[in-house]
Design a protein around this motif. Structure first.
Motif, PDB file in Angstrom:
ATOM      1  N   ASN A 250       0.855  -1.190   0.000  1.00  0.00           N
ATOM      2  CA  ASN A 250       0.000   0.000   0.000  1.00  0.00           C
ATOM      3  C   ASN A 250       0.897   1.249   0.000  1.00  0.00           C
ATOM      4  O   ASN A 250       1.383   1.664   1.055  1.00  0.00           O
ATOM      5  N   PRO A 251       1.120   1.846  -1.164  1.00  0.00           N
ATOM      6  CA  PRO A 251       1.977   3.036  -1.254  1.00  0.00           C
ATOM      7  C   PRO A 251       1.496   4.201  -0.401  1.00  0.00           C
ATOM      8  O   PRO A 251       2.280   5.087  -0.058  1.00  0.00           O
ATOM      9  N   ASP A 252       0.187   4.201  -0.051  1.00  0.00           N
ATOM     10  CA  ASP A 252      -0.362   5.304   0.746  1.00  0.00           C
ATOM     11  C   ASP A 252      -0.309   5.030   2.256  1.00  0.00           C
ATOM     12  O   ASP A 252      -0.709   5.888   3.052  1.00  0.00           O
ATOM     13  N   ALA A 253       0.163   3.866   2.631  1.00  0.00           N
ATOM     14  CA  ALA A 253       0.194   3.516   4.062  1.00  0.00           C
ATOM     15  C   ALA A 253       1.273   4.301   4.802  1.00  0.00           C
ATOM     16  O   ALA A 253       2.267   4.756   4.212  1.00  0.00           O
ATOM     17  N   VAL A 254       1.055   4.448   6.094  1.00  0.00           N
ATOM     18  CA  VAL A 254       2.088   4.994   6.973  1.00  0.00           C
ATOM     19  C   VAL A 254       2.963   3.828   7.421  1.00  0.00           C
ATOM     20  O   VAL A 254       2.480   2.887   8.060  1.00  0.00           O
ATOM     21  N   VAL A 255       4.230   3.866   7.060  1.00  0.00           N
ATOM     22  CA  VAL A 255       5.155   2.786   7.395  1.00  0.00           C
ATOM     23  C   VAL A 255       6.058   3.234   8.539  1.00  0.00           C
ATOM     24  O   VAL A 255       6.760   4.245   8.433  1.00  0.00           O
ATOM     25  N   VAL A 256       6.002   2.467   9.625  1.00  0.00           N
ATOM     26  CA  VAL A 256       6.736   2.795  10.848  1.00  0.00           C
ATOM     27  C   VAL A 256       7.846   1.769  11.076  1.00  0.00           C
ATOM     28  O   VAL A 256       7.589   0.562  11.095  1.00  0.00           O
ATOM     29  N   ALA A 257       9.057   2.246  11.238  1.00  0.00           N
ATOM     30  CA  ALA A 257      10.173   1.373  11.611  1.00  0.00           C
ATOM     31  C   ALA A 257      10.511   1.650  13.069  1.00  0.00           C
ATOM     32  O   ALA A 257      10.808   2.778  13.446  1.00  0.00           O
ATOM     33  N   THR A 258      10.406   0.611  13.888  1.00  0.00           N
ATOM     34  CA  THR A 258      10.765   0.749  15.294  1.00  0.00           C
ATOM     35  C   THR A 258      11.729  -0.379  15.649  1.00  0.00           C
ATOM     36  O   THR A 258      12.186  -1.110  14.783  1.00  0.00           O
ATOM     37  N   GLY A 259      12.092  -0.513  16.927  1.00  0.00           N
ATOM     38  CA  GLY A 259      12.973  -1.595  17.340  1.00  0.00           C
ATOM     39  C   GLY A 259      14.448  -1.232  17.339  1.00  0.00           C
ATOM     40  O   GLY A 259      14.825  -0.058  17.301  1.00  0.00           O
ATOM     41  N   CYS A 260      15.285  -2.269  17.343  1.00  0.00           N
ATOM     42  CA  CYS A 260      16.723  -2.076  17.568  1.00  0.00           C
ATOM     43  C   CYS A 260      17.440  -1.401  16.408  1.00  0.00           C
ATOM     44  O   CYS A 260      18.315  -0.557  16.611  1.00  0.00           O
ATOM     45  N   TYR A 261      17.105  -1.756  15.169  1.00  0.00           N
ATOM     46  CA  TYR A 261      17.730  -1.104  14.012  1.00  0.00           C
ATOM     47  C   TYR A 261      17.361   0.371  13.994  1.00  0.00           C
ATOM     48  O   TYR A 261      18.193   1.243  13.710  1.00  0.00           O
ATOM     49  N   ALA A 262      16.104   0.658  14.323  1.00  0.00           N
ATOM     50  CA  ALA A 262      15.650   2.042  14.368  1.00  0.00           C
ATOM     51  C   ALA A 262      16.351   2.820  15.478  1.00  0.00           C
ATOM     52  O   ALA A 262      16.534   4.043  15.371  1.00  0.00           O
ATOM     53  N   GLN A 263      16.737   2.124  16.539  1.00  0.00           N
ATOM     54  CA  GLN A 263      17.440   2.776  17.637  1.00  0.00           C
ATOM     55  C   GLN A 263      18.891   3.080  17.283  1.00  0.00           C
ATOM     56  O   GLN A 263      19.410   4.164  17.543  1.00  0.00           O
ATOM     57  N   VAL A 264      19.551   2.100  16.658  1.00  0.00           N
ATOM     58  CA  VAL A 264      20.989   2.221  16.401  1.00  0.00           C
ATOM     59  C   VAL A 264      21.285   3.063  15.165  1.00  0.00           C
ATOM     60  O   VAL A 264      22.240   3.840  15.146  1.00  0.00           O
ATOM     61  N   SER A 265      20.467   2.929  14.123  1.00  0.00           N
ATOM     62  CA  SER A 265      20.758   3.605  12.846  1.00  0.00           C
ATOM     63  C   SER A 265      19.536   4.350  12.308  1.00  0.00           C
ATOM     64  O   SER A 265      19.053   4.072  11.203  1.00  0.00           O
ATOM     65  N   PRO A 266      19.004   5.320  13.067  1.00  0.00           N
ATOM     66  CA  PRO A 266      17.799   6.017  12.611  1.00  0.00           C
ATOM     67  C   PRO A 266      18.021   6.810  11.326  1.00  0.00           C
ATOM     68  O   PRO A 266      17.136   6.875  10.466  1.00  0.00           O
ATOM     69  N   GLU A 267      19.212   7.407  11.188  1.00  0.00           N
ATOM     70  CA  GLU A 267      19.476   8.192   9.980  1.00  0.00           C
ATOM     71  C   GLU A 267      19.479   7.301   8.746  1.00  0.00           C
ATOM     72  O   GLU A 267      18.966   7.671   7.688  1.00  0.00           O
ATOM     73  N   GLU A 268      20.049   6.106   8.896  1.00  0.00           N
ATOM     74  CA  GLU A 268      20.112   5.161   7.782  1.00  0.00           C
ATOM     75  C   GLU A 268      18.711   4.766   7.322  1.00  0.00           C
ATOM     76  O   GLU A 268      18.413   4.735   6.127  1.00  0.00           O
ATOM     77  N   LEU A 269      17.842   4.466   8.284  1.00  0.00           N
ATOM     78  CA  LEU A 269      16.471   4.090   7.944  1.00  0.00           C
ATOM     79  C   LEU A 269      15.685   5.269   7.385  1.00  0.00           C
ATOM     80  O   LEU A 269      14.849   5.102   6.489  1.00  0.00           O
ATOM     81  N   SER A 270      15.941   6.461   7.907  1.00  0.00           N
ATOM     82  CA  SER A 270      15.170   7.625   7.458  1.00  0.00           C
ATOM     83  C   SER A 270      15.481   7.986   6.009  1.00  0.00           C
ATOM     84  O   SER A 270      14.707   8.693   5.358  1.00  0.00           O
ATOM     85  N   LYS A 271      16.604   7.462   5.489  1.00  0.00           N
ATOM     86  CA  LYS A 271      16.947   7.713   4.087  1.00  0.00           C
ATOM     87  C   LYS A 271      16.129   6.845   3.126  1.00  0.00           C
ATOM     88  O   LYS A 271      16.098   7.100   1.932  1.00  0.00           O
ATOM     89  N   MET A 272      15.488   5.815   3.666  1.00  0.00           N
ATOM     90  CA  MET A 272      14.647   4.958   2.823  1.00  0.00           C
ATOM     91  C   MET A 272      13.366   5.702   2.459  1.00  0.00           C
ATOM     92  O   MET A 272      12.641   6.179   3.344  1.00  0.00           O
ATOM     93  N   GLU A 273      13.060   5.769   1.183  1.00  0.00           N
ATOM     94  CA  GLU A 273      11.866   6.496   0.750  1.00  0.00           C
ATOM     95  C   GLU A 273      10.584   5.819   1.219  1.00  0.00           C
ATOM     96  O   GLU A 273       9.534   6.447   1.301  1.00  0.00           O
ATOM     97  N   GLU A 274      10.673   4.515   1.550  1.00  0.00           N
ATOM     98  CA  GLU A 274       9.477   3.786   1.986  1.00  0.00           C
ATOM     99  C   GLU A 274       9.106   4.049   3.441  1.00  0.00           C
ATOM    100  O   GLU A 274       8.026   3.684   3.890  1.00  0.00           O
ATOM    101  N   VAL A 275       9.989   4.666   4.212  1.00  0.00           N
ATOM    102  CA  VAL A 275       9.760   4.860   5.649  1.00  0.00           C
ATOM    103  C   VAL A 275       9.156   6.234   5.908  1.00  0.00           C
ATOM    104  O   VAL A 275       9.634   7.250   5.395  1.00  0.00           O
ATOM    105  N   ASP A 276       8.110   6.263   6.750  1.00  0.00           N
ATOM    106  CA  ASP A 276       7.513   7.535   7.163  1.00  0.00           C
ATOM    107  C   ASP A 276       7.949   7.929   8.563  1.00  0.00           C
ATOM    108  O   ASP A 276       8.198   9.101   8.839  1.00  0.00           O
TER     109      ASP A 276
END
Length: 434
Positions: free
Chosen positions: A70-96
């Motif tokens: 669903n391209p219109d969905a709100v995609v949330v990344a949480t957990g350990c990867y989100a804690q350690v490398s938030p900038e890396e994940l925020s660069k993904m266009e799929e992440v809101d």
């Protein structure tokens, strides 16, 4: 107003799965419709893992799958990867939204604010852990079948060279002893007989406030009338002092089942791993536990293919794991983890050799687990009925033997069975109720 659908995908450890269950419950209580991750949903929450680089890749792959559904969905990344490398994940266009472990308990509120403000810009929450004050950590209750699991501690003060977890989960924060006791009393009043205590590193409970350590907590819990059994999750041998050793080997309410991570059976590798104990020290603690309480099931973790594990080091490990009376072994193949001290050592063992070593340890584990269970064939065992499957009751002994048998006893009742058969898998044992 249309009810929004929310779907979850959880990667990694049991702790992540427990925490996802709690977040799911919050969404459901607020009126959201829980959906399968493979379905089209309005919100996708991916509880990520970062224990290895492979785990990072899997987390990113899962995030992309959600946005494709669903391209219109709100995609949330949480957990350990989100804690350690938030900038890396925020660069993904799929992440809101990127929300680390430090704010995981506020996922629902953050998502609702994002939706209500009709935000479509990318946001990641500043992942700063709260002050290590024990009053800031709140006990959490999860359920694994009929067994409540109390998360009483978060974080780890050890910095093993291969492990990213202290960076992902922060330093130790523990719940107050009295708060845990009160929650346990509520669970017992509801009819639960066994409670599992868990945490990132349970044996470091109380290290943040230097009072109310694990032995103090256990001393209070065993006083609860109606509490049949307390089971402990993974502990480190460095944190088992004389008082705790005495308690876990003498108190009948404490299940004789202890998971004590070894990681390697070679002293040089242990030193490179920054484990801060020797093989002989580990063996001494395990042998003392089994000597005092012979029916104890000892489980462990092992890593194969650590950068400095040469042929001789692995042979030492094989000898050690054969000698120690393990009931089971969880074996992990080493994977270089960016951001750890061990990253500087490189990845020296070739993949095929790592695979070979892992298979050897797994074979030893299967042999030792079957041998452990076979010792109880024909013996009378007391079990707690934890579930029912295909018309059979499933009972669990204190030393972690699962037994299928015919019975009219309800879940959360205690009964006695004779172990009549040992299956290939450790859950496929059969028994006869006495």
């Amino acid at each position: 107003m249309k009810k929004l659908k929310v779907a979850f995908s959880t990667l990694g450890c049991r702790m992540n799965h427990f925490e996802s269950s709690a977040i799911e419950e919050e969404f459901e209580n607020r009126g959201y419709i829980l959906s399968e991750f493979t379905d089209k949903a309005d919100i996708y929450v991916i509880n990520t893992c970062t224990v290895t680089n492979d785990a990072d890749r899997t987390s990113r792959k899962t995030i992309r799958q959600a946005k494709r559904r669903n391209p219109d969905a709100v995609v949330v990344a949480t957990g350990c990867y989100a804690q350690v490398s938030p900038e890396e994940l925020s660069k993904m266009e799929e992440v809101d939204l990127v929300i680390g472990n430090s704010h995981k308990t506020a996922v629902l509120e953050i998502v609702e604010q994002y939706i209500n403000e009709k935000r479509r810009d990318k946001i990641f929450i500043d992942n700063i852990f709260r002050k290590n004050d024990f009053e800031t950590f709140q006990i959490s209750t999860f359920y694994e079948g009929s067994r409540p699991i109390l998360k009483v501690q978060e974080g780890c003060n050890s910095f093993c060279s291969f492990c990213i977890i202290p960076f992902a989960r922060g330093k130790v924060r523990s719940a107050p002893v009295q708060q845990i006791v009160q929650q346990a009393e509520i669970l017992v009043d509801r009819g639960f007989k066994e409670i599992v205590l868990t945490g990132t590193q349970l044996s470091q409970f109380g290290y943040d406030h230097q009072k109310g350590f694990l032995s103090d907590l256990l001393e209070e819990l065993i006083k609860i009338d109606g509490l049949y059994r307390i089971r402990l999750s993974s502990m480190g041998i460095n944190e088992i002092d004389d008082r705790l050793l005495d308690m876990i080997t003498t108190e009948e309410k404490i299940a004789p089942h202890f998971h004590l991570s070894l990681q390697s059976g070679d002293d040089k590798v242990l030193k490179d791993m920054k484990r801060n104990y020797t093989v002989s020290q580990y063996e001494s603690v395990v042998n003392e536990i089994v000597k005092r309480r012979p029916d104890t099931a000892i489980g462990t973790d092992l890593i194969t293919g650590f950068p400095t594990e040469d042929k001789r080091a692995f042979e030492n490990t094989v000898k050690v794991v054969r000698d120690i009376p393990f009931a089971y072994i969880h074996v992990f193949t080493y994977s270089l983890r960016k951001g750890t001290y061990a990253e500087k050592l490189g990845d020296r063992v070739n993949p095929q050799e790592k695979k070979r070593r892992t298979q050897i340890i797994r074979q030893i584990s299967e042999e030792k687990n079957r041998f452990f269970r076979e010792k109880y064939l024909g013996k009378e065992l007391e079990v707690l009925v934890i579930s029912e499957k295909e018309g059979k009751k499933i009972g669990l002994t204190g030393n972690y033997i699962h037994i299928k048998f015919d019975s009219d006893k309800p879940v959360n009742s205690i009964t006695k069975v004779i172990l009549t058969g040992v299956g290939q898998e450790r859950e496929n044992n059969t028994g006869k109720e006495i």
